[in-house]
Design an enzyme around this catalytic site. Structure first.
Site, short mmCIF file in Angstrom:
data_model
loop_
_atom_site.label_atom_id
_atom_site.label_comp_id
_atom_site.label_asym_id
_atom_site.label_seq_id
_atom_site.Cartn_x
_atom_site.Cartn_y
_atom_site.Cartn_z
N ASN A 1 4.55 -7.73 6.47
CA ASN A 1 5.50 -7.15 7.42
C ASN A 1 4.94 -5.95 8.18
O ASN A 1 5.70 -5.15 8.74
CB ASN A 1 6.76 -6.71 6.66
N GLU A 2 3.64 -5.80 8.22
CA GLU A 2 3.03 -4.60 8.80
C GLU A 2 3.51 -4.28 10.21
O GLU A 2 3.68 -3.11 10.55
CB GLU A 2 1.50 -4.74 8.81
N LEU B 1 0.84 -1.19 0.00
CA LEU B 1 0.00 0.00 0.00
C LEU B 1 0.88 1.25 0.00
O LEU B 1 1.98 1.25 0.57
CB LEU B 1 -0.93 -0.02 1.21
N GLY C 1 1.03 -5.18 1.31
CA GLY C 1 0.00 -5.19 0.27
C GLY C 1 0.43 -5.93 -0.97
O GLY C 1 -0.40 -6.55 -1.65
C1 LIG Z 1 -8.65 -2.44 14.54
C2 LIG Z 1 -7.73 -2.55 13.33
C3 LIG Z 1 -8.47 -2.31 12.06
C4 LIG Z 1 -7.64 -2.53 10.81
C5 LIG Z 1 -6.33 -1.80 10.82
C6 LIG Z 1 -5.66 -1.76 9.51
C7 LIG Z 1 -4.32 -1.08 9.65
C8 LIG Z 1 -3.75 -0.54 8.44
C9 LIG Z 1 -3.61 -1.54 7.35
C10 LIG Z 1 -2.25 -1.54 6.88
C11 LIG Z 1 -1.96 -2.57 5.86
C12 LIG Z 1 -0.69 -2.12 5.20
C13 LIG Z 1 -0.22 -2.69 4.13
C14 LIG Z 1 0.96 -2.15 3.45
O1 LIG Z 1 1.24 -2.53 2.35
S1 LIG Z 1 1.92 -0.94 4.23
C15 LIG Z 1 3.35 -0.76 3.15
C16 LIG Z 1 4.40 -1.82 3.44
N1 LIG Z 1 5.50 -1.68 2.52
C17 LIG Z 1 6.78 -1.73 2.92
O2 LIG Z 1 7.10 -1.90 4.08
C18 LIG Z 1 7.81 -1.53 1.84
C19 LIG Z 1 8.52 -0.21 2.05
N2 LIG Z 1 9.50 0.00 1.00
C20 LIG Z 1 10.69 -0.63 0.99
O3 LIG Z 1 11.03 -1.43 1.82
C21 LIG Z 1 11.59 -0.29 -0.17
O4 LIG Z 1 11.13 0.92 -0.75
C22 LIG Z 1 11.64 -1.37 -1.26
C23 LIG Z 1 12.40 -2.59 -0.74
C24 LIG Z 1 10.24 -1.74 -1.67
C25 LIG Z 1 12.38 -0.79 -2.48
O5 LIG Z 1 13.64 -0.31 -2.04
P1 LIG Z 1 14.47 0.61 -3.02
O6 LIG Z 1 15.74 0.92 -2.32
O7 LIG Z 1 14.48 0.01 -4.37
O8 LIG Z 1 13.61 1.93 -3.18
P2 LIG Z 1 13.42 3.07 -2.07
O9 LIG Z 1 13.27 2.49 -0.72
O10 LIG Z 1 14.47 4.12 -2.31
O11 LIG Z 1 11.98 3.66 -2.49
C26 LIG Z 1 11.86 4.45 -3.67
C27 LIG Z 1 10.82 5.51 -3.35
O12 LIG Z 1 9.56 4.85 -3.10
C28 LIG Z 1 9.10 5.21 -1.80
N3 LIG Z 1 8.35 4.07 -1.26
C29 LIG Z 1 8.81 2.83 -1.04
N4 LIG Z 1 7.84 2.04 -0.56
C30 LIG Z 1 6.72 2.82 -0.47
C31 LIG Z 1 5.38 2.60 -0.04
N5 LIG Z 1 4.95 1.41 0.37
N6 LIG Z 1 4.52 3.64 -0.08
C32 LIG Z 1 4.93 4.85 -0.50
N7 LIG Z 1 6.18 5.16 -0.93
C33 LIG Z 1 7.05 4.12 -0.91
C34 LIG Z 1 10.33 5.55 -1.01
O13 LIG Z 1 10.00 6.34 0.11
C35 LIG Z 1 11.13 6.28 -2.06
O14 LIG Z 1 10.54 7.55 -2.20
P3 LIG Z 1 11.47 8.83 -2.57
O15 LIG Z 1 12.16 8.44 -3.85
O16 LIG Z 1 10.50 9.96 -2.70
O17 LIG Z 1 12.43 8.98 -1.42
#
Ligand SMILES: CCCCCCCCCCC/C=C/C(=O)SCCNC(=O)CCNC(=O)[C@H](O)C(C)(C)COP(=O)(O)OP(=O)(O)OC[C@H]1O[C@@H](n2cnc3c(N)ncnc32)[C@H](O)[C@@H]1OP(=O)(O)O
Length: 301
Positions: free
Chosen positions: A176-177, A107, A152
């Site tokens: 991994n949330e 997400l 996600g």
């Molecule tokens: C009572 C309870 C009721 C219900 C409650 C529900 C609760 C909420 C539900 C939540 C469910 C959530 C699901 C999700 O999916 S949360 C997102 C999880 N994702 C991650 O942890 C991945 C994060 N990203 C990374 O680890 C790395 O970016 C990755 C390995 C994917 C790639 O690495 P790489 O080095 O290639 O690239 P960068 O890290 O430099 O990233 C490039 C740019 O992209 C931005 N980025 C990365 N991931 C995300 C993301 N998920 N969302 C938004 N933006 C993201 C990153 O910041 C860099 O941005 P900039 O270039 O602007 O710095």
């Protein structure tokens, strides 16, 4: 199910159908086109009929840099899926990534951080919709997982009928949330439990496991691990195996197995949205998201 209703004008504008040869229904050459079937899609989703497999479409996610599931991207995915579901020339979809090394980063955190409740509600409805659309699809859906797939991205993979993962140690997959200080909703949990079993899911969810390919195969979160250059061909051969089954019997069986899980959400979609909005709006959760986003930025050095 009209999914474009209620879309923001910008999103609707983004999704104007691309130029297509008149009369070229997906999967069939248009009269007089001569050059075979056309792809279709939108800025972030390319759908190409598989030239080597009749009735199969390859859906390529291309929302650089990380295929983060933004509202616009979710909307494009939903509309592409709806088109394929409605086009009876298609029986299967291979979902893969056009972003090198990343299947989907999950997400889009910026859709949940610093956003007002109305936006969070709209966003969560689209997240629910994508899951339901993929999880209950009448088509055979195969994930050709050619990159890392956290949270996600893992949910999208788990919602496929079959998962082929590239054997690259960087391409970890998992819900991994908890590492972000948030949690996976019950329907994310349900799909993981259905796939890897209760104890393995309980441990993986609490510890926010991201499984490298060998562990992902062993725990069952993916069905096959192959060399990176064989992911697409393997997905195609598995698709042929699944399409050898009469569609109606397979679809009824898929529904038999998956509907109880989907119904748990369908029966409480609004409550789930409200729970999400309340949870994500908490100061402590917003702080966690801020810390995590800062870590991502610092990582870049
Ligand atoms: C009572 C309870 C009721 C219900 C409650 C529900 C609760 C909420 C539900 C939540 C469910 C959530 C699901 C999700 O999916 S949360 C997102 C999880 N994702 C991650 O942890 C991945 C994060 N990203 C990374 O680890 C790395 O970016 C990755 C390995 C994917 C790639 O690495 P790489 O080095 O290639 O690239 P960068 O890290 O430099 O990233 C490039 C740019 O992209 C931005 N980025 C990365 N991931 C995300 C993301 N998920 N969302 C938004 N933006 C993201 C990153 O910041 C860099 O941005 P900039 O270039 O602007 O710095």
């Amino acid at each position: 199910m009209a999914l474009t209703v209620g879309l923001r004008p910008l999103t609707r504008a983004l999704l104007r159908p691309w130029a297509r040869v008149p009369g070229a229904a997906l999967g069939r050459p248009a009269a007089g086109s001569g050059d075979g079937v056309r792809c279709f899609g939108s800025p972030r989703v390319l759908v190409e009929p598989d030239p080597a497999a009749v009735g199969v479409a390859v859906m390529k996610m291309r929302n650089p840099p990380v295929n983060s599931l933004s509202l616009e991207f979710l909307t494009e995915l939903l509309i592409s899926l709806e088109k394929l579901e409605n086009d009876k020339t298609f029986r299967g979809i291979i979902i893969t990534s056009d972003c090198p090394g990343i299947f989907s980063a999950g997400l889009d955190l910026l859709e949940m951080y610093g956003r007002d409740p109305a936006h969070c509600a709209e966003y969560w409805k689209a997240v629910q919709e994508l899951w339901l659309r993929v999880y209950l699809s009448n088509l055979v859906v195969i994930g050709a997982i050619n990159g890392i797939s956290p949270a996600g991205g893992c949910l999208l993979s788990l919602s496929c009928d079959y998962r082929v993962l590239a054997n690259n140690p960087k391409y970890a997959i998992g819900l991994n949330e908890t590492l972000l200080g948030i949690i996976a909703p019950f329907w994310f949990k349900d799909v993981l439990v259905n796939t890897i079993g209760h104890r393995a899911a309980e441990r993986a969810l609490q510890l926010g496991f991201l499984f490298p390919p060998s562990d992902a195969l062993q725990v069952g979160i993916v069905d096959q691990v192959v060399p990176e250059d064989q992911v697409q061909s393997t997905a195609r051969s598995v698709m042929a195996q699944w399409l050898a089954i009469p569609d109606h019997a397979r679809q009824l069986t898929k529904n038999l197995v998956r509907k109880p899980t989907a119904d748990r959400l369908l029966q409480q979609r609004d409550a789930d949205i409200q729970n999400f909005v309340r949870f994500i709006s908490r100061d402590s959760i917003q702080k966690s998201l801020h810390v995590y986003l800062e870590k991502l930025k610092q990582k870049k050095g």
